[in-house]
Write a protein that holds these residues in place. Sequence first.
Motif, mmCIF file in Angstrom:
data_model
loop_
_atom_site.group_PDB
_atom_site.id
_atom_site.type_symbol
_atom_site.label_atom_id
_atom_site.label_comp_id
_atom_site.label_asym_id
_atom_site.label_seq_id
_atom_site.Cartn_x
_atom_site.Cartn_y
_atom_site.Cartn_z
ATOM 1 N N TRP A 88 61.903 46.857 104.262
ATOM 2 C CA TRP A 88 61.841 46.104 104.985
ATOM 3 C C TRP A 88 60.354 46.444 105.745
ATOM 4 O O TRP A 88 61.003 47.873 106.443
ATOM 5 C CB TRP A 88 62.997 46.287 105.372
ATOM 6 C CG TRP A 88 62.543 44.395 106.768
ATOM 7 C CD1 TRP A 88 62.514 44.842 107.935
ATOM 8 C CD2 TRP A 88 62.668 43.132 106.418
ATOM 9 N NE1 TRP A 88 62.892 43.415 108.449
ATOM 10 C CE2 TRP A 88 62.333 42.491 108.129
ATOM 11 C CE3 TRP A 88 63.210 42.870 105.520
ATOM 12 C CZ2 TRP A 88 63.065 41.910 108.502
ATOM 13 C CZ3 TRP A 88 63.222 41.389 105.922
ATOM 14 C CH2 TRP A 88 62.550 39.931 107.038
ATOM 15 N N THR A 90 58.308 46.866 109.212
ATOM 16 C CA THR A 90 57.991 47.074 110.178
ATOM 17 C C THR A 90 57.043 47.225 110.947
ATOM 18 O O THR A 90 56.428 48.410 110.154
ATOM 19 C CB THR A 90 59.456 46.743 111.520
ATOM 20 O OG1 THR A 90 59.125 49.175 111.393
ATOM 21 C CG2 THR A 90 61.018 46.933 110.387
ATOM 22 N N SER A 114 62.485 52.628 111.088
ATOM 23 C CA SER A 114 63.058 51.697 111.751
ATOM 24 C C SER A 114 64.174 51.824 111.553
ATOM 25 O O SER A 114 64.493 51.594 110.355
ATOM 26 C CB SER A 114 62.367 50.127 111.670
ATOM 27 O OG SER A 114 62.350 49.908 110.830
ATOM 28 N N GLU A 116 65.354 48.679 111.642
ATOM 29 C CA GLU A 116 65.911 47.731 110.747
ATOM 30 C C GLU A 116 65.598 47.442 109.473
ATOM 31 O O GLU A 116 65.858 47.186 108.506
ATOM 32 C CB GLU A 116 64.823 47.139 110.971
ATOM 33 C CG GLU A 116 65.212 45.128 110.633
ATOM 34 C CD GLU A 116 64.413 44.251 111.878
ATOM 35 O OE1 GLU A 116 63.162 43.651 111.067
ATOM 36 O OE2 GLU A 116 64.050 43.771 112.848
ATOM 37 N N ASP A 119 68.844 49.596 107.603
ATOM 38 C CA ASP A 119 69.711 48.369 107.949
ATOM 39 C C ASP A 119 69.608 46.973 106.287
ATOM 40 O O ASP A 119 70.384 46.452 105.540
ATOM 41 C CB ASP A 119 69.537 46.937 109.312
ATOM 42 C CG ASP A 119 69.867 47.508 110.109
ATOM 43 O OD1 ASP A 119 70.975 48.945 109.928
ATOM 44 O OD2 ASP A 119 69.797 46.835 111.334
ATOM 45 N N TYR A 151 75.853 40.708 111.436
ATOM 46 C CA TYR A 151 74.919 40.921 111.840
ATOM 47 C C TYR A 151 73.381 39.887 112.723
ATOM 48 O O TYR A 151 73.068 40.663 113.620
ATOM 49 C CB TYR A 151 74.062 41.241 110.323
ATOM 50 C CG TYR A 151 72.731 41.478 110.959
ATOM 51 C CD1 TYR A 151 72.446 43.206 110.961
ATOM 52 C CD2 TYR A 151 71.333 41.562 110.829
ATOM 53 C CE1 TYR A 151 71.947 44.326 111.354
ATOM 54 C CE2 TYR A 151 70.390 43.046 111.046
ATOM 55 C CZ TYR A 151 70.094 43.915 110.343
ATOM 56 O OH TYR A 151 69.151 44.779 111.028
ATOM 57 N N HIS A 155 72.406 41.376 115.748
ATOM 58 C CA HIS A 155 70.511 41.498 116.371
ATOM 59 C C HIS A 155 69.950 39.409 115.981
ATOM 60 O O HIS A 155 69.507 39.562 115.029
ATOM 61 C CB HIS A 155 69.787 42.002 115.079
ATOM 62 C CG HIS A 155 70.851 43.069 114.537
ATOM 63 N ND1 HIS A 155 72.162 43.668 113.800
ATOM 64 C CD2 HIS A 155 70.266 44.612 115.154
ATOM 65 C CE1 HIS A 155 72.599 44.666 114.138
ATOM 66 N NE2 HIS A 155 71.647 45.387 115.230
ATOM 67 N N GLU A 157 67.183 38.902 117.321
ATOM 68 C CA GLU A 157 65.782 38.376 117.613
ATOM 69 C C GLU A 157 65.121 39.618 116.290
ATOM 70 O O GLU A 157 64.175 39.085 116.610
ATOM 71 C CB GLU A 157 65.344 39.381 118.971
ATOM 72 C CG GLU A 157 65.780 38.729 120.673
ATOM 73 C CD GLU A 157 65.579 38.721 121.931
ATOM 74 O OE1 GLU A 157 64.762 39.707 121.626
ATOM 75 O OE2 GLU A 157 65.963 37.981 122.284
ATOM 76 N N SER A 158 66.554 39.330 115.817
ATOM 77 C CA SER A 158 65.784 39.933 114.760
ATOM 78 C C SER A 158 65.075 39.148 113.559
ATOM 79 O O SER A 158 65.629 38.120 112.898
ATOM 80 C CB SER A 158 67.211 41.397 113.802
ATOM 81 O OG SER A 158 66.292 41.724 112.361
ATOM 82 N N SER A 161 67.413 38.952 110.296
ATOM 83 C CA SER A 161 68.229 38.055 110.267
ATOM 84 C C SER A 161 68.116 37.002 110.243
ATOM 85 O O SER A 161 69.025 36.237 109.431
ATOM 86 C CB SER A 161 68.887 38.068 112.078
ATOM 87 O OG SER A 161 70.035 39.286 112.406
#
Length: 342
Positions: A88, A90, A114, A116, A119, A151, A155, A157-158, A161
């Motif tokens: 992932w 970022t 990050s 994220e 995660d 999740y 989160h 605003e991810s 997600s």
Amino acid sequence: MKKCCTLATAFLLVGVFINAQSQQFRLEGEIKDADSLTEATIMIWGNSKFANEPVKIINRKFVFEGTIEHPCLAIINTDKVRGGLGVWLTSDTIKALFYVNKYRLLHALSVEGSEESKDYLTWINSLNEWRQKEPDKIKRYMYIWKGIDDYVTAHPESFLSEFMIRLEIGEDGSVLARSIYDKLSPKIKATETGQGLLKKIENAETNALGKKISAFSLPDINGKLVSIDSTAKTWTILHFWDSWCAPCRVENRDLIGHQKLLKEKGVKLIGISLDETRDTWLKSIEKDKITWLELNKLKPWNENEIIKQFKIYSIPYSILIDENMVIQSIGMNNIIAKIQDL
């Protein structure tokens, strides 16, 4: 990962952020115990603007730098090993240690950077572990969607997600997907990615297993109107495709190889093309050596009633219906497996 063609109209699904500024990323990769690999490429999920130029692998290490429209999945391929479940990305520096698994796929063993990105790897590993140890489909289903719900709630605003919902929605996920989607932030929902996810949810809700489709009629290659209704009294595959869609053309050729199975099981196959021009459609039928019934409205996508009826957001797209027009399976791989068990 199955590729698909997205419809370039109001039904278009594009992985870009509305009015987003490009974000810089850096991926520093190292491949464990793989001295023979010499070159790597990166494929960004849903980001057609990224130039997929290869980089050299030196002493098992490689670096990719570039821009992304928003956080997204990257699949790393090499000259000898195909990409696995990816990393992932970022707007950060991500350090990833990869290994080649027993299936000769390149997987991330660990990541730094990050939260994220960490995660994503934790979630993917958790999914794989649960799918291997839990044979009960319902329990797996509930576990996966509980994890996604937790999740997204934490989160909203991810983009991860949104991605988690998108990746898991399918034949069984439409009801839960809608309620979890509602927990995403307005910011994520307003992106084209978020809007595309909503269309995918609408598609899943419209064509869920056990739903009965409405009758419809379309012209065949001779212009004769053919009605799709319950009078046929046979199981039928509805295969939606278009000449410009490369994965659709591959699936057409794959379907030729399944003709013996379909005949043995008494299953009818009907192709429904979304081509706008008759000549293009007929040339594709000839080139692909299609012998099954083909239908086409020959209308632009934004005027095509069949797209609106089935809420099709990407192709190829296939539905298996029984003699009562009740949906029994969705997606060609699932359909073929279902037919084999008839």
